[in-house]
Design an enzyme around this catalytic site. Structure first.
Site, PDB file in Angstrom:
ATOM      1  CG  HIS A 257      -2.116   0.898   1.063  1.00  0.00           C
ATOM      2  ND1 HIS A 257      -2.002   2.277   0.987  1.00  0.00           N
ATOM      3  CD2 HIS A 257      -3.428   0.608   0.936  1.00  0.00           C
ATOM      4  CE1 HIS A 257      -3.222   2.782   0.822  1.00  0.00           C
ATOM      5  NE2 HIS A 257      -4.091   1.803   0.779  1.00  0.00           N
ATOM      6  CG  ASP A 308      -8.230  -4.396  -1.055  1.00  0.00           C
ATOM      7  OD1 ASP A 308      -9.402  -4.070  -0.823  1.00  0.00           O
ATOM      8  OD2 ASP A 308      -7.363  -3.600  -1.446  1.00  0.00           O
TER       9      ASP A 308
END
Length: 371
Positions: A257, A308
Site C-alpha cells: 500500500h 483487501d
C-alpha cells in the site's frame, strides 16, 4: 513546477476526518484498532459526519433514520431489468443506479447544509438496498425489503439472502464496514472532492467516486484476490503459483500500500475473522492458502498484505458473490465519501491542479491541402 507522478506525497487539502500517521489509521483521532473491536458501523458513520461519537439518543436517531430511508424508488430497481443483466459488472450497475437515484430526489440540486445532510442519510441507507437488490434481480429473485429492527450490517446480509444473519456473520460484516469506512485522501475520495468542488451535487460526487473505486488498483483488489485463491485451489499449489508470479514479475493482488511502510493496520482484523469464519463454514483452505501466500510473498518482498487480502475470504465465507466485493466496499466507503463531500462544501475551493506540458513547441497551422 515540480511534477510528482500519481501526486504521491502531495498534500492537497486539510481535513479533520481521518489520518494515516506512522502506519496508524485513525478516524477523527480514534485508532482503527479501537473502532474495529468496539464500534458499530452506525457509530462510525456518526463519527465521520459529526467528528464525535454519538450518545445513546443520537445513535438511536441515526439508526432509525437509516432504517427509514432504505427503501429505493421502484423505478430505480426496475431499471436493473433493462441492463444486460448476466454480463454487466455490479460496479457498473451501482454507478448507474446511484446516478439514476438522483433523478428521484426532489432535493438533489438543493445545496444548503440541511438538504445535503438529508441526502447523505438517504444515500448511505439506499446504497445498501441497491447492491442487494441488484444481486437478487440478476438471479431472477425479488428484492428483499429491509427490516427496521436490524443493524445496518445485519440488514445488508438479510436483504442479500432473505435470512437473518447469525451473530458471527453480523459481527464480521460490521467489522468489515468499519475498516473500509474511510482512508484519508484515497483515489475515490479525492475524485469525490474534485467533483463537488465545482459545486456539483452529492449524487454526482458519489457517482464519480464509484467510478474511481471500480478500478482493480483501488476497490477491485479483493475481487482479484478471491479469483487468485480460486485459481490456486489448494494449499499444495500455493508455492508454485507464487513462485511463477514472482519469477515473471507479475503483481500479486492484495499486497502493499502506497501510504503504509510496515503494513496495513486493518489487515490483521480481517485475518482473524477469516480464520474464524472459514473454519466455521468448513472452508479453512482459503484461510490456509492466504496465510501461505502471505508467508511466501513477504519473505521475498517487503510487501505486507493490505485490507483487501483477507477481506476476500471473509466475504466468500459469508456466501457473497465474488463480484459483489467491490460494491460492498462502496457501501462502507460511502460514509467516508459523504463526510469528505460535506467537508468540501463547508470550505470549498475549486480543485484545479496544473500539468507539465511535454508536447512539441510552438507550431504554425498549415492548410490541409499543403500538409
Amino acid at each position: 513546477m515540480t511534477v510528482t507522478k500519481g501526486l504521491e506525497g502531495i498534500v492537497a487539502t486539510t481535513s479533520s476526518i481521518s489520518s494515516i500517521i506512522d502506519d496508524t489509521l485513525t478516524y477523527v483521532g480514534y485508532d482503527i484498532d479501537d473502532l474495529a473491536e468496539n464500534a458499530t458501523f452506525e457509530e462510525v458513520i456518526y463519527l465521520l459526519w459529526h467528528r464525535r461519537l454519538p450518545n445513546k439518543e443520537e445513535l438511536k436517531e441515526l439508526t432509525a433514520q437509516l432504517a427509514e430511508n432504505m427503501d429505493v424508488p421502484k423505478e430505480v430497481l426496475d431499471h436493473f431489468k433493462t441492463f444486460p443483466i448476466q454480463s454487466v459488472h455490479p460496479m457498473a450497475a451501482l454507478r448507474s443506479a446511484i446516478s439514476n437515484l438522483g433523478l428521484y430526489d426532489a432535493e438533489a440540486d438543493v445545496m444548503d447544509k440541511e438538504a445535503n445532510y438529508k441526502k447523505a442519510i438517504r444515500l448511505q441507507a439506499q446504497i445498501s438496498t441497491i447492491v442487494t437488490a441488484f444481486a437478487r434481480i440478476r438471479k431472477g429473485l425479488e428484492p428483499v425489503s429491509p427490516k427496521k429492527d436490524l443493524s445496518f450490517a445485519a440488514n445488508f446480509l438479510y436483504m442479500l439472502s432473505g435470512k437473518d444473519p447469525s451473530a458471527i456473520e453480523e459481527e464480521a460484516f460490521n467489522k468489515a464496514l468499519v475498516l473500509h469506512a474511510d482512508h484519508e485522501l484515497n483515489a475515490s475520495t479525492f475524485t469525490a472532492r474534485v467533483c463537488v468542488a465545482t459545486l456539483s451535487d452529492v449524487y454526482s460526487g458519489i457517482t464519480a467516486a464509484i467510478g474511481a473505486l471500480k478500478g482493480p488498483l483501488h476497490g477491485g483488489a479483493n475481487e482479484a484476490v478471491m479469483k487468485m485463491l480460486t485459481e490456486i485451489g489448494s494449499v499444495e499449489n500455493v508455492e508454485s503459483y507464487v513462485k511463477n508470479k514472482l519469477d515473471n514479475k507479475e503483481k500479486i493482488m492484495g499486497f502493499g500500500h502506497r501510504v503504509y511502510r510496515n503494513g496495513d493496520p486493518r489487515a490483521k482484523h480481517l485475518r482473524a475473522m477469516s480464520e474464524k469464519l472459514t473454519k466455521l463454514t468448513g472452508q479453512s483452505q482459503y484461510y490456509e492458502m492466504s496465510v501461505k501466500i502471505e508467508e511466501l510473498v513477504t519473505s521475498q518482498k517487503p510487501l505486507p498484505p493490505n485490507v483487501d487480502f483477507y477481506s476476500a475470504s471473509v466475504y466468500h465465507s459469508l456466501g457473497i458473490d465474488h463480484d459483489l466485493f467491490t460494491p460492498i466496499f462502496a457501501v462502507s466507503r460511502t460514509s467516508g465519501w459523504l463526510a469528505h463531500i460535506l467537508e468540501q462544501y463547508d470550505n470549498n475551493r475549486l480543485i484545479r491542479p496544473r500539468a507539465e506540458y511535454t508536447g512539441p513547441g510552438m507550431q504554425k497551422y498549415v492548410p490541409v491541402d499543403e500538409r
